[in-house]
Motif scaffolding. Structure first.
Motif, short mmCIF file in Angstrom:
data_model
loop_
_atom_site.label_atom_id
_atom_site.label_comp_id
_atom_site.label_asym_id
_atom_site.label_seq_id
_atom_site.Cartn_x
_atom_site.Cartn_y
_atom_site.Cartn_z
N GLY A 140 0.85 -1.25 0.08
CA GLY A 140 -0.07 0.11 0.06
C GLY A 140 0.84 1.43 0.11
O GLY A 140 2.09 1.43 0.37
N ALA A 141 0.38 2.15 -0.48
CA ALA A 141 1.09 3.61 -0.46
C ALA A 141 1.44 4.07 0.62
O ALA A 141 2.39 4.90 0.90
CB ALA A 141 0.31 4.70 -1.03
N LYS A 142 0.78 3.81 1.87
CA LYS A 142 1.18 4.13 3.30
C LYS A 142 1.92 3.16 4.00
O LYS A 142 2.04 3.45 5.20
CB LYS A 142 -0.15 4.49 4.22
CG LYS A 142 -0.95 5.78 3.51
CD LYS A 142 -2.04 6.24 4.16
CE LYS A 142 -2.86 7.11 3.42
NZ LYS A 142 -4.24 7.64 4.44
N GLN A 143 2.42 2.09 3.45
CA GLN A 143 3.09 1.04 4.21
C GLN A 143 4.43 1.76 4.62
O GLN A 143 5.37 2.05 3.92
CB GLN A 143 3.39 0.09 2.98
CG GLN A 143 4.41 -1.05 3.57
CD GLN A 143 3.51 -2.05 4.65
OE1 GLN A 143 2.42 -2.72 4.53
NE2 GLN A 143 3.99 -2.05 5.76
N THR A 144 4.58 1.33 5.95
CA THR A 144 5.86 1.75 6.66
C THR A 144 6.51 0.63 6.67
O THR A 144 6.23 -0.71 7.02
CB THR A 144 5.47 2.53 7.96
OG1 THR A 144 4.86 3.42 7.87
CG2 THR A 144 6.96 2.72 8.69
N CYS A 145 8.32 0.62 6.69
CA CYS A 145 8.84 -0.43 6.52
C CYS A 145 10.04 -0.27 7.61
O CYS A 145 10.25 1.19 7.85
CB CYS A 145 9.58 -1.03 5.23
SG CYS A 145 10.54 0.25 4.53
N SER A 146 10.42 -1.09 8.25
CA SER A 146 11.67 -1.03 9.32
C SER A 146 12.89 -1.32 8.73
O SER A 146 13.06 -2.47 8.13
CB SER A 146 11.25 -1.82 10.41
OG SER A 146 10.15 -1.34 11.13
N VAL A 147 14.00 -0.39 8.77
CA VAL A 147 15.16 -0.69 8.33
C VAL A 147 16.12 -0.85 9.30
O VAL A 147 16.17 -0.23 10.28
CB VAL A 147 15.74 0.46 7.42
CG1 VAL A 147 16.98 0.04 6.83
CG2 VAL A 147 14.78 0.79 6.28
N VAL A 148 16.79 -2.24 9.35
CA VAL A 148 17.80 -2.58 10.27
C VAL A 148 19.25 -2.77 9.68
O VAL A 148 19.33 -3.75 8.55
CB VAL A 148 17.32 -4.13 10.93
CG1 VAL A 148 18.47 -4.42 12.11
CG2 VAL A 148 15.86 -3.93 11.43
N ILE A 149 20.10 -1.81 10.22
CA ILE A 149 21.24 -2.01 9.54
C ILE A 149 22.16 -2.53 10.75
O ILE A 149 22.41 -1.87 11.89
CB ILE A 149 21.76 -0.71 9.19
CG1 ILE A 149 21.02 -0.23 7.94
CG2 ILE A 149 23.35 -0.68 8.70
CD1 ILE A 149 21.26 1.05 7.60
N ALA A 150 23.11 -3.64 10.62
CA ALA A 150 23.68 -4.02 11.67
C ALA A 150 25.22 -4.85 10.92
O ALA A 150 25.26 -4.55 9.59
CB ALA A 150 23.21 -5.49 12.23
N SER A 151 26.18 -5.15 11.62
CA SER A 151 27.33 -5.34 11.02
C SER A 151 27.35 -6.41 10.07
O SER A 151 28.06 -6.52 8.98
CB SER A 151 28.38 -5.90 12.18
OG SER A 151 27.58 -7.04 12.95
#
Length: 337
Positions: free
Chosen positions: A56-67
């Motif tokens: 959907g246009a309002k979909q929020t995603c979580s970004v996880v940046i790890a080693s």
């Protein structure tokens, strides 16, 4: 506006955008304490992969940046489907994130649309920085046509964007509840996509059936009518069934998202897919998607320890750092649903 500009300050507006984009001084006068600095050469292939995912246009995603790598996570509103794209650190030209894991949220569509603008403008590597002065995600690309002597400097073009981020917790991973024993089969992604697409007409839940002897996989949908599709045994590159027969039912919408949100094979190349069912009926669909031949990835590590980013071990086993892991985890539906 999305702005393309030269080192001498010429600006050309190349389109209007949904979120705020600003310019950064090329000489680096605008600096912030940023713990994440990534450079990615595979921008076109990654963009095509993300564009194939329908949300959907309002979909929020979580970004996880790890080693060990970067992950993009999202879930549907019903919370019965969790999805992720996983990129090993070796996939990047450079990868600096420090020891602390960073987690933030962005609008999925805005993020993908921004990548699309960069991908269409140049084949140069994309630099990613986080956090910016206001906690934003910063993207920058230079075509590098200038040189140290200044010759051609006026033709050196830099694109720069800031994307607003949200505070978010580390996303829950449904595979943390993964229970043995597990049945699975291996197949080419486009073949599975075609089979699931054919099941749209009945409109009801889909029963995924695995048989041990003879080895067989079928999908049966029921609703306004019934329709069953069989995957030819010759097209299965592997199958393991924990009992004589294993059957679980899933919402068609979730199964379609899990099996059909993959790039066109003509653009992405061969996509290998593993479909697994755990002891409680939890489904895990894992696509190994090549990220093209833009080149420049760092050599993969010889070994990969277990991490919180699921499927990195599987990816490492393939011996390729130029593969993205696209994973969907739908929950089974009850018989009365």
């Amino acid at each position: 506006p999305v702005v393309k500009y030269t080192r001498r300050g010429r600006m050309t507006c190349i389109g209007w955008w949904q979120f705020k984009l600003t310019l950064m001084d090329v000489d680096g006068e605008e600096e912030a304490e940023q713990s994440v600095h990534l450079t990615l050469a595979n921008i076109t292939s990654l963009t095509k992969l993300l564009q194939a995912i329908k949300v959907g246009a309002k979909q929020t995603c979580s970004v996880v940046i790890a080693s060990e790598g970067a992950c993009i996570h999202w879930q549907d509103d019903s919370k019965t489907l969790r999805s992720s794209v996983q990129l090993r650190s070796e996939l990047f030209l450079s990868y600096e994130c420090g020891l602390e894991k960073r987690v933030f949220g962005v609008n999925f569509a805005q993020f993908v649309d921004t990548l699309s603008v960069f991908a269409s403008a140049s084949h140069a590597p994309l630099n990613i920085h986080y956090p910016g002065p206001d906690g934003e995600l910063q993207l920058e690309m230079s075509d590098g046509s200038g040189d140290a002597s200044g010759i051609g400097e006026e033709h050196a073009c830099v694109m720069y964007a800031r994307i607003g981020t949200l505070e978010t917790d580390t996303p829950e991973d449904l595979t943390d509840y993964w229970a043995e024993p597990v049945s699975y089969f291996l197949v080419q992604g486009p073949l599975l996509k075609e089979a699931v697409d054919d099941l749209e007409w009945p409109g009801g839940p889909v029963a995924l059936k695995l048989a041990r002897d003879p080895a067989a996989v079928s999908l049966a949908a029921s609703g306004t009518g019934t329709l069953e599709v069989h995957l030819p045994a010759a097209d299965l590159s592997g199958i393991h069934v924990t009992s004589s027969n294993v059957t679980q039912r899933y919402k068609y919408k979730n199964l379609k998202a899990a099996c059909c949100n993959i790039p066109d094979s003509k653009e992405a190349g061969s996509i290998s897919t593993k479909v697994s069912i755990d002891a409680n009926g939890l489904l895990k669909v894992t696509h190994m998607v090549p990220l093209g031949g833009e080149g420049g990835a760092r050599p993969a590590a010889s070994s990969m320890q277990h991490t919180g980013l699921s499927s990195f071990g599987t990816q490492a086993a393939l011996g390729s750092s130029r593969v993205a892991v696209l994973q969907f985890v739908p929950m089974a539906v009850d018989e009365e649903d």
